[in-house]
Design an enzyme around this catalytic site. Structure first.
Site, PDB file in Angstrom:
ATOM      1  CD  GLU A 205      -5.086 -42.631 -22.225  1.00  0.00           C
ATOM      2  OE1 GLU A 205      -4.747 -43.161 -21.152  1.00  0.00           O
ATOM      3  OE2 GLU A 205      -4.502 -41.658 -22.716  1.00  0.00           O
ATOM      4  CE  LYS A 335       1.380 -38.115 -23.297  1.00  0.00           C
ATOM      5  NZ  LYS A 335       0.496 -36.952 -22.991  1.00  0.00           N
TER       6      LYS A 335
HETATM    7  P1  PGA Z   1      -3.216 -37.213 -24.726  1.00  0.00           P
HETATM    8  O1  PGA Z   1      -3.242 -37.344 -23.149  1.00  0.00           O
HETATM    9  O2  PGA Z   1      -2.534 -38.370 -25.321  1.00  0.00           O
HETATM   10  O3  PGA Z   1      -4.673 -37.096 -25.067  1.00  0.00           O
HETATM   11  O4  PGA Z   1      -2.497 -35.911 -24.998  1.00  0.00           O
HETATM   12  C1  PGA Z   1      -2.508 -38.231 -22.398  1.00  0.00           C
HETATM   13  C2  PGA Z   1      -1.958 -37.542 -21.180  1.00  0.00           C
HETATM   14  O5  PGA Z   1      -2.301 -36.373 -20.890  1.00  0.00           O
HETATM   15  O6  PGA Z   1      -1.102 -38.116 -20.507  1.00  0.00           O
HETATM   16 ZN    ZN Z   2      -0.889 -36.144 -19.145  1.00  0.00          ZN
END
Ligand code: PGA
Ligand code: ZN
Length: 415
Positions: A205, A335
């Protein structure tokens, strides 16, 4: 009333160079919307199924041709010409069409692409910005930024256990928050060069990922970087941490920094961090199945530090209900691809808000240049948005969209 005239999908590449899909939805009115689907690496076990081709000779099995074919074939055939009065009508039709509790038939990635592209097309049809369409009226606030500074864990090759240390600029505007974040990021890069004698590699990221000797040093270095940038930690720039501890938990113990900690000791470890560092939240401080300890952590954390559930909750209304009943958390990491449709994610958000929790609208570690996440965080009144670092265009697409929304609306940051 929106009616789908055409659905198309294309296999594209995400920020890790892995396949994902972009879906385009055309309505009978002529309105068109397109959206791309993100993908996680540090995934929760209860996430909806991401359909991959599994052909090892192509993208090591990660191809998305099956998901693309499902959008163009089964989903389009079922939905073409159907009256879809609202987002929920589309999403419920998608859920029924898949028929699997985990969306394992058509794939949550295929479903989410359609759900998002339809939302975009509907916003166009209604002549509204996407954030207002998602708000269902007028958006009222902007989210506060949480910005990846240091990375470890699954996003950085595991040099330390903890996945992210994030900075949280407390400025009054998005514009000022980004300027402050830049100052801290640069100070951190300088600190790392002098302390570890090398330019730090960046993680998935865009977070800086030097060879920290241990996890707590990530937090200490973050505080030093805030100070070196001329700010007071906790006053102008606070911190947050994503421990992502499901990924170093096994057989009832947490393996962190050479230590083997049972749940109670892990809680004590986290409580010490909450006393020493200005943490607005601790994400996944405990593992996704360690429910009993989550309640104890939530109870003992100071009210200024939220117990934030990511892998624990997987944006899944059933798991959120369970966490509310057990008092296991007080903030939701949202998410949408963990659950697969906007309507289900909206139900998750509504549950969290009704329980007095905060909501952090989050990107994935595998992202695209698409910027719908910014509109979602604004439209749904998220307390925070978590996008990653202020480098890499798949992250900047979201920050730059927030700058545009701030300019367009003049809305204040929430809280
Ligand atoms: P991921 O991690 O998008 O790789 O699952 C992001 C997070 O754990 O917040
Ligand atoms: Zn996380």
């Amino acid at each position: 009333m929106p009616v789908i005239q055409h659905l198309d999908a294309l296999e594209i590449l995400d920020s890790r160079g892995r396949p994902t899909l972009q879906v385009t939805c055309t309505l009978n009115s002529g309105a068109v919307g397109a959206a791309s689907v993100p993908s996680g690496a540090s995934t929760g076990r209860a996430e909806a199924h991401e359909l991959r081709d599994g052909d090892p000779s192509r993208y090591r099995g990660l191809g998305c041709r099956k998901a693309v074919a499902n959008v163009r074939g089964a989903i389009f055939e079922a939905l073409r010409g159907v009256d879809l009065p609202a987002q929920a009508a589309l999403d419920n039709a998608l859920i029924a069409l898949d028929g699997h509790p985990n969306k394992a038939n058509l794939g949550a990635n295929a479903l989410l692409g359609v759900s998002l592209a339809f939302a975009r097309a509907c916003a166009v049809e209604a002549g509204q910005p996407l954030y207002d369409y998602l708000a269902g009226s007028k958006a009222r606030t902007l989210p506060r930024l949480t910005i990846n500074l240091f990375s470890g864990g699954k996003h950085a090759g595991g040099q330390v256990a903890v996945q992210d240390v994030l900075m949280v600029p407390l400025a009054a505007t998005i514009e000022q928050s980004l300027a402050d974040a830049f100052a801290v990021y640069q100070a951190a890069a300088d600190l790392i060069l002098s302390k570890y004698g090398m330019r730090a590699l960046t993680a998935d990221e865009g977070g800086l990922a030097p060879n920290f000797p241990d996890d707590e040093t990530m937090l200490q270095d973050a505080v030093r970087a805030i100070e070196a940038a001329g700010f007071t930690p906790g006053q102008e720039v606070a911190l947050a941490v994503d421990v992502a501890s499901s990924h170093f938990y096994a057989d009832g113990v947490y393996r962190i920094g050479g230590q083997v900690l049972p749940g109670d000791d892990m809680i004590a470890h986290l409580l010490r961090w909450s006393e020493r560092y200005p943490l607005v939240s601790i994400e996944d401080g405990l593992a996704e199945e360690d429910w009993a300890h989550w309640s104890a952590l939530r109870e003992q954390l100071p009210p200024t530090t939220r117990a934030l559930g990511d892998d624990l909750l997987c944006t899944n209304p059933d798991r959120i209900r369970r966490a509310i009943d057990r008092n296991a958390a007080n903030a939701l990491l949202l998410k949408v691809n963990q659950i697969g449709t906007l309507t289900e994610a909206a139900a998750s958000r509504a549950l969290a808000e009704a329980a007095g929790w905060q909501v952090v609208v989050s990107a994935r570690s595998g992202e695209t240049e698409d910027n719908w996440l910014a509109d979602l965080a604004v439209g749904w009144g998220g307390d925070y948005i978590k996008v990653g670092s202020i480098t890499q265009s798949e992250r900047l697409a979201k920050y730059n969209r927030l700058l545009m929304i701030e300019r367009e609306t003049g809305l204040p940051i929430k809280g």
